[in-house]
Design an enzyme around this catalytic site. Structure first.
Site, PDB file in Angstrom:
ATOM      1  CB  CYS A  82       2.822  -5.396 -46.111  1.00 50.64           C
ATOM      2  SG  CYS A  82       3.951  -5.373 -44.698  1.00 50.64           S
ATOM      3  CG  HIS A 129       0.723  -9.469 -44.990  1.00 50.71           C
ATOM      4  ND1 HIS A 129       1.358  -9.641 -46.206  1.00 50.71           N
ATOM      5  CD2 HIS A 129       1.590  -8.769 -44.213  1.00 50.71           C
ATOM      6  CE1 HIS A 129       2.563  -9.083 -46.165  1.00 50.71           C
ATOM      7  NE2 HIS A 129       2.735  -8.546 -44.966  1.00 50.71           N
ATOM      8  CD  GLU A 150      -0.973 -11.463 -48.089  1.00 53.59           C
ATOM      9  OE1 GLU A 150       0.169 -11.575 -47.577  1.00 53.59           O
ATOM     10  OE2 GLU A 150      -1.659 -10.430 -47.979  1.00 53.59           O
TER      11      GLU A 150
END
Length: 254
Positions: free
Chosen positions: A110, A223, A225
Site C-alpha cells: 500500500c 493489504h 497481511e
C-alpha cells in the site's frame, strides 16, 4: 535454527494507536512465514538505521495513513493529499538505499508501494476519487474488488488456481483495498504486473526477476497481511519474501 530477519518500519512516527493496531499484523504474517520481524522506529538515526538494516536479510515496507510528499515526485500538493510523514519517508528511503546496495529482497504494501515507486523515480495519482471502485474501502471490507495479474510475472507465479480465475489472459484475484492514492507512472525498471480491471488502477509492480541473478523486489497496493487466514495468495507473498531473505542470509528454515 536461525530465522531470516525482516526489517519492518513502524507505520507512522506520530500515531501510536495506529501503529499498535497495524504493525503486529505485518509481524504476524512474517512470523507465520518463518521469518523474524524486526521493528524499525522512524525516529532511529540514519546511522543506526543502516546498521540495523545490514543485520537483516529482507525488508517489508508497510502501509500508512500518510501520503508521500508530492514535491518528491515534482508535484504540487492536492487538497485531498494527506500530511506527509517525514520520519517514515526517511526511514523507507534509507532502507531502500540499503536494499539496492546489498540487493536485499523487498516487499512494499500500500503506502509502501507508493513510497518505493517514488524512491525509484516514479510518480503518484494524489487522489483517486471519483472512480467506479471504492479503493478506500478499508480493513472491514474483506474483498473490495479484483486485480488482474500477469501470468508471466513473479507475483503471478505465487497464485493458485483455487483462488484465481482466468480472464483475458490474466489471473483475476479478489483483493481488499484501503488507499486513495496510486501509481501514476511506474518507476524506471519496474513492471506493472497487476491492475484493477474496472478502472485500470495499478495494483502491483515488480522488478524483473532473473533466477540466475535473483532479486525479489515486489510491491502490491492491497493489504495481504490482513487476509493471510483466508488467502493462500497472501500467505504465498510473505512466504516468498522470507524464502528470498533466507537465501540472502545463506540458510534455509525447516
Amino acid at each position: 535454527m536461525p530465522r531470516a530477519r525482516i526489517a519492518i518500519p513502524i507505520p507512522t512516527s506520530s500515531n501510536p494507536e495506529y501503529n499498535n493496531r497495524s504493525w503486529p499484523t505485518y509481524a504476524a504474517a512474517i512470523e507465520a512465514a518463518g521469518g523474524e520481524p524486526v521493528r524499525i522506529d522512524p525516529s532511529t538515526t540514519p546511522r543506526d538505521l543502516r546498521e540495523t538494516a545490514r543485520s537483516c536479510s529482507g525488508i517489508l515496507l508497510p502501509g500508512s495513513p500518510a501520503d508521500v510528499l508530492p514535491s518528491r515526485y515534482g508535484a504540487e500538493p492536492d487538497a485531498a493529499t494527506n500530511k506527509a510523514d517525514e520520519y517514515r519517508e526517511t526511514t523507507d528511503w534509507t532502507l531502500l538505499e540499503e536494499a539496492e546496495r546489498h540487493r536485499l529482497p523487498v516487499l512494499g504494501i500500500c503506502y509502501g508501494l507508493q513510497s518505493l515507486n517514488v524512491f525509484r523515480g516514479g510518480s503518484l495519482v494524489q487522489d483517486l476519487l471519483p472512480l467506479p471502485v471504492n479503493h478506500s474501502a478499508g480493513s472491514k471490507v474483506a474483498v473490495a474488488h479484483t486485480a488482474d495479474i500477469s501470468r508471466e510475472s513473479l507475483l503471478g507465479s505465487l497464485l493458485s488456481e483455487d483462488e484465481t480465475s482466468p480472464h483475458d489472459g490474466f489471473l483475476r484475484l479478489p483483493v481488499n483495498s484501503s488507499h486513495h492514492q496510486a501509481i501514476a507512472e511506474p518507476a524506471p525498471g519496474m513492471r506493472i504486473v497487476a491492475r484493477c480491471p474496472e478502472d485500470g488502477v495499478i495494483e502491483a509492480i515488480e522488478a524483473p526477476y532473473d533466477p540466475n541473478d535473483p532479486w525479489f523486489f515486489l510491491a502490491v497496493q492491497w493489504h495481504p497481511e490482513r487476509s493471510t487466514e483466508i488467502s493462500q495468495a497472501s500467505r504465498s507473498i510473505f512466504a516468498r519474501l522470507v524464502r528470498e531473505a533466507e537465501q540472502k542470509a545463506g540458510f534455509q528454515s525447516k
